[in-house]
Design an enzyme around this catalytic site. Sequence first.
Site, mmCIF file in Angstrom:
data_model
loop_
_atom_site.group_PDB
_atom_site.id
_atom_site.type_symbol
_atom_site.label_atom_id
_atom_site.label_comp_id
_atom_site.label_asym_id
_atom_site.label_seq_id
_atom_site.Cartn_x
_atom_site.Cartn_y
_atom_site.Cartn_z
ATOM 1 N N CYS A 163 0.795 -1.047 -0.034
ATOM 2 C CA CYS A 163 -0.039 -0.114 -0.003
ATOM 3 C C CYS A 163 0.938 1.206 -0.139
ATOM 4 O O CYS A 163 0.363 2.318 -0.251
ATOM 5 C CB CYS A 163 -1.123 0.235 1.078
ATOM 6 S SG CYS A 163 0.233 0.197 2.968
ATOM 7 N N ASP A 190 2.228 2.712 2.673
ATOM 8 C CA ASP A 190 2.054 3.202 3.824
ATOM 9 C C ASP A 190 3.357 3.350 4.753
ATOM 10 O O ASP A 190 4.123 2.455 4.690
ATOM 11 C CB ASP A 190 0.929 3.157 4.650
ATOM 12 C CG ASP A 190 -0.483 3.336 3.816
ATOM 13 O OD1 ASP A 190 -0.224 4.197 2.976
ATOM 14 O OD2 ASP A 190 -1.485 3.143 4.351
ATOM 15 N N CYS A 192 -3.093 5.423 5.651
ATOM 16 C CA CYS A 192 -4.500 5.536 5.590
ATOM 17 C C CYS A 192 -5.006 5.548 6.937
ATOM 18 O O CYS A 192 -4.395 5.628 7.999
ATOM 19 C CB CYS A 192 -4.891 4.221 5.305
ATOM 20 S SG CYS A 192 -4.488 2.857 6.310
ATOM 21 N N CYS A 218 -2.658 -2.968 8.539
ATOM 22 C CA CYS A 218 -2.087 -1.517 9.213
ATOM 23 C C CYS A 218 -1.754 -1.358 10.797
ATOM 24 O O CYS A 218 -0.806 -0.703 11.193
ATOM 25 C CB CYS A 218 -3.336 -0.488 9.098
ATOM 26 S SG CYS A 218 -4.216 -0.694 7.407
HETATM 27 FE FE1 FES Z 1 -1.432 0.029 4.192
HETATM 28 FE FE2 FES Z 1 -3.353 1.058 5.817
HETATM 29 S S1 FES Z 1 -3.829 0.351 3.795
HETATM 30 S S2 FES Z 1 -1.350 0.625 6.385
#
Ligand code: FES
Length: 140
Positions: free
Chosen positions: A35, A37, A61, A105
């Site tokens: 993702c 992040d 996110c 996450c």
């Molecule tokens: Fe990857 Fe939240 S979508 S950390």
Amino acid sequence: MALYSDKVMDHFTNPRNVGKIENADGVGEVGNARCGDIMKIYLEVDENQIITDVKFNTFGCASAIASSSMATTLIKGKPISEALELTNKAVVEALEGLPPVKVHCSVLAEEAIKAAIKDYYDRNGIEYDPEQFKEKHIEE
Ligand code: FES
């Protein structure tokens, strides 16, 4: 049912312990390649190995922000040994749940804290079992 619990919404819209600690005793940065992040955790640790302060910066996110916020509240004021035992499951429970696709996450929060503790150990020449810092793989 709403996608996110009230707790997630609370910690996302009003995150605790956001920021950076100058001259931190341990810093951990982790990311999720899928993702994109990124989460960074700063620890201030006293001579008795108590986490006297913790801050985070998360580029990610809503669930990643809520997870890091909740995780910091769970380890602040606690001994390092207790913070090491914090699992992503405990973070999810404290948040009153995350949607299955968002569980990774919370894993990021667990890993960022572990990375910061490992950094603290390395800086201070404290021995540890590398097994404690193994990457976690989750099914989604
Ligand atoms: Fe990857 Fe939240 S979508 S950390």
